[in-house]
Design a protein around this motif. Sequence first.
Motif, mmCIF file in Angstrom:
data_model
loop_
_atom_site.group_PDB
_atom_site.id
_atom_site.type_symbol
_atom_site.label_atom_id
_atom_site.label_comp_id
_atom_site.label_asym_id
_atom_site.label_seq_id
_atom_site.Cartn_x
_atom_site.Cartn_y
_atom_site.Cartn_z
ATOM 1 N N SER A 172 -11.083 38.767 -64.668
ATOM 2 C CA SER A 172 -11.065 38.081 -65.954
ATOM 3 C C SER A 172 -10.658 39.045 -67.057
ATOM 4 O O SER A 172 -11.025 40.221 -67.026
ATOM 5 C CB SER A 172 -12.465 37.525 -66.261
ATOM 6 O OG SER A 172 -12.584 37.127 -67.601
ATOM 7 N N PRO A 173 -9.953 38.537 -68.079
ATOM 8 C CA PRO A 173 -9.709 39.377 -69.264
ATOM 9 C C PRO A 173 -10.946 39.517 -70.132
ATOM 10 O O PRO A 173 -10.932 40.274 -71.105
ATOM 11 C CB PRO A 173 -8.594 38.625 -69.998
ATOM 12 C CG PRO A 173 -8.679 37.222 -69.517
ATOM 13 C CD PRO A 173 -9.172 37.292 -68.097
ATOM 14 N N ASP A 174 -12.014 38.797 -69.796
ATOM 15 C CA ASP A 174 -13.319 38.937 -70.437
ATOM 16 C C ASP A 174 -13.282 38.583 -71.924
ATOM 17 O O ASP A 174 -13.871 39.275 -72.751
ATOM 18 C CB ASP A 174 -13.869 40.355 -70.252
ATOM 19 C CG ASP A 174 -15.369 40.427 -70.547
ATOM 20 O OD1 ASP A 174 -16.067 39.428 -70.327
ATOM 21 O OD2 ASP A 174 -15.824 41.489 -71.022
ATOM 22 N N HIS A 175 -12.640 37.481 -72.257
ATOM 23 C CA HIS A 175 -12.691 36.985 -73.634
ATOM 24 C C HIS A 175 -13.972 36.202 -73.892
ATOM 25 O O HIS A 175 -14.355 36.019 -75.037
ATOM 26 C CB HIS A 175 -11.479 36.089 -73.921
ATOM 27 C CG HIS A 175 -10.182 36.819 -73.886
ATOM 28 N ND1 HIS A 175 -8.967 36.185 -73.743
ATOM 29 C CD2 HIS A 175 -9.897 38.146 -73.971
ATOM 30 C CE1 HIS A 175 -7.992 37.076 -73.742
ATOM 31 N NE2 HIS A 175 -8.534 38.279 -73.870
ATOM 32 N N ASP A 227 -13.746 33.151 -68.492
ATOM 33 C CA ASP A 227 -12.291 32.939 -68.554
ATOM 34 C C ASP A 227 -11.701 33.654 -67.335
ATOM 35 O O ASP A 227 -11.409 34.840 -67.375
ATOM 36 C CB ASP A 227 -11.714 33.464 -69.862
ATOM 37 C CG ASP A 227 -12.165 34.883 -70.181
ATOM 38 O OD1 ASP A 227 -13.338 35.228 -69.944
ATOM 39 O OD2 ASP A 227 -11.326 35.675 -70.659
ATOM 40 N N ILE A 228 -11.523 32.938 -66.262
ATOM 41 C CA ILE A 228 -11.232 33.532 -64.959
ATOM 42 C C ILE A 228 -9.729 33.514 -64.695
ATOM 43 O O ILE A 228 -9.083 32.471 -64.781
ATOM 44 C CB ILE A 228 -11.986 32.776 -63.851
ATOM 45 C CG1 ILE A 228 -13.497 32.907 -64.091
ATOM 46 C CG2 ILE A 228 -11.619 33.310 -62.474
ATOM 47 C CD1 ILE A 228 -14.329 31.990 -63.219
ATOM 48 N N ASP A 239 -5.949 31.757 -69.574
ATOM 49 C CA ASP A 239 -4.515 31.497 -69.730
ATOM 50 C C ASP A 239 -3.684 32.536 -68.992
ATOM 51 O O ASP A 239 -2.461 32.388 -68.874
ATOM 52 C CB ASP A 239 -4.117 31.427 -71.208
ATOM 53 C CG ASP A 239 -4.379 32.717 -71.965
ATOM 54 O OD1 ASP A 239 -4.926 33.680 -71.383
ATOM 55 O OD2 ASP A 239 -4.048 32.774 -73.169
ATOM 56 N N GLN A 240 -4.344 33.573 -68.445
ATOM 57 C CA GLN A 240 -3.641 34.568 -67.638
ATOM 58 C C GLN A 240 -3.652 34.222 -66.145
ATOM 59 O O GLN A 240 -3.077 34.954 -65.339
ATOM 60 C CB GLN A 240 -4.262 35.949 -67.864
ATOM 61 C CG GLN A 240 -4.127 36.441 -69.298
ATOM 62 C CD GLN A 240 -4.726 37.824 -69.514
ATOM 63 O OE1 GLN A 240 -4.801 38.630 -68.580
ATOM 64 N NE2 GLN A 240 -5.153 38.108 -70.737
ATOM 65 N N SER A 270 -7.646 30.667 -75.096
ATOM 66 C CA SER A 270 -7.281 31.372 -73.864
ATOM 67 C C SER A 270 -7.993 30.810 -72.638
ATOM 68 O O SER A 270 -7.957 31.413 -71.563
ATOM 69 C CB SER A 270 -7.592 32.866 -73.993
ATOM 70 O OG SER A 270 -8.964 33.078 -74.271
ATOM 71 N N GLN A 271 -8.643 29.625 -72.777
ATOM 72 C CA GLN A 271 -9.336 28.968 -71.666
ATOM 73 C C GLN A 271 -8.833 27.524 -71.525
ATOM 74 O O GLN A 271 -9.542 26.573 -71.843
ATOM 75 C CB GLN A 271 -10.852 28.975 -71.896
ATOM 76 C CG GLN A 271 -11.478 30.364 -71.817
ATOM 77 C CD GLN A 271 -12.933 30.359 -72.268
ATOM 78 O OE1 GLN A 271 -13.235 30.121 -73.430
ATOM 79 N NE2 GLN A 271 -13.837 30.619 -71.343
#
Length: 567
Positions: free
Chosen positions: A97-100, A105-106, A147-148, A208-209
């Motif tokens: 996760s980018p950890d937002h 947010d996986i 979103d990644q 971003s999710q």
Amino acid sequence: MRGSSSICRAVRNHRIQRTFGTHVRHPPNQKELAGRVSAKETSTAWWRNAVIYEIAAISFQDSNGDGYGDLPGLLQRIDYLKWLGVGAVWLTPIYKSPDHDFGYDISDFCAVDPRYGTMEDFERVLHALHKDGIKLILDFVPNHTSDQHAWFQESRTSRDNPKADWYVWAEAAPNGGPPNNWLSRFGGSAWEWCEPRRQFYYHSFLTSQPDLNWRNEQVHQAMADTMRFWLDRGVDGFRVDASAVLIKDELLRDNPPDPEADDTTPPPQKYMPVFTDDRPEAMRCLEYVRGVLDEYDERLLCGEVQGKTDRIGHFYGNSKPRLHLPLNFALLDTQWNAIALQATIDAYFNAIPDGAWPDFVIGGHDKHRVATKLGEAQSRILAMLLMTIRGTPFLFAGDEIGSEQVKIPPDRVRDPFEKLVKGFGLNRDPERAPLRWHNTERGGFTTGEPWLPLSEDRSRNIEGQRCDARSLLNLYRELIALRRTEPCLLHGEYRPRRSHNDVFWFARALGKAEIVVALNLCREPRLWEWQGRGVTLISTYLDREPGKIEGPTHLRPNEGVIVRINQ
């Protein structure tokens, strides 16, 4: 291992694939399904007997000095979990996760984020827990991805690619703005413009999710594959995140304004989420998820639900099972007095279906620390209530030592709630602060700079309380042990008694055995007006020797007692 759906499917390609809650081939009939479910709902189901302990790995134990808790750190502390007596660990997301948003947010459902370690570290933790008789539950986040994530990266490129319909997309309104008035929980519109597709995508949470489209059968299958990926490794179940928002209104109808909203209402709550939350179709999604879980023996599905107590019943399911345990936060939300407490508990038991198993939760990664609300003395009363009421107890790491909200300086804030919706007390960092293991500056959590500040109250630490025979921690340990050895507390019927004079009390009965629990919710002595004879098993003061007792009985300030009734 990476998280593409093709790789996850390859793990077990011989499995039965499912449509929206229905097998494509070799379907069990309803009688077979009911028999299978009822077998899992017997009194021997492990989650009925277990105390479930939530751990945010990032805040539990750091092993390498980088200030972030990790899986090797958790491995170091399993002896503590065994000593405490918990039966299961619920672990917040450790996925890539980018950890937002605290790992929710996986970007890869089938990989461990390097911040926490490796897949081998995870398997070592799982093996060590199982060796000590402790189950492991993972967070399952079916509503959205980062979103990644590769799925979204593909979906956003065009309207005709293979994953074009895997997320919730919509055309702009006639004025070029968002399709409707739906709001994100983190503030502002829940719609974000995507230039490559010339469309908006929906996000219940951060931009971003992006939300997955649970009307798409391929999404069902891909999420089922992620579940099987972990279940095949021996995970004992899942806690479903945001289970009530999996489906949104297909017509994209506007949510109505909340007539009770005022200046104290956070902006995201100005509208009533009629068309975005708790839609009937979301229950079918849970039935599908439960069907995947039931391919495996003795696995638990619990979940985050929404709405008032009277809405909790339908999350259990009717003709088709949904969650084993819809998480119940009633003890956190009620006023803390005997009259309100008896009403809250009565309303909850009346709301769950016949035969359903109850649960009570007193803490969590997005719930304010209950010790801050109740104070240290009444936290002992809550501990006794939690371990004696009928149902599965859930607590969050640190509740057992009375951890309180930690003050977070403005320049250390990490929670997007506080950053984006300021001034409404929504910051969740204070309950997510790292755990104190002892009374040093960094609390034994890390040798580096902790990712969030630790509590300034160094007395609330695990090692110190382990050495204090009458501490809250030792009270929890003795209550957990008592619950484990008294069948009446595990399986007995709940029998309410009339509460008055600030004393809340009730009985648990199993066959001819009966145990009564009396809790003084006042900071002054009170007379517990009961009639009968019995043997005192334990007091919240941890200073009463087991011995005969006869009612009425004087309770000291903030005292609770458990009594086995003589028959």
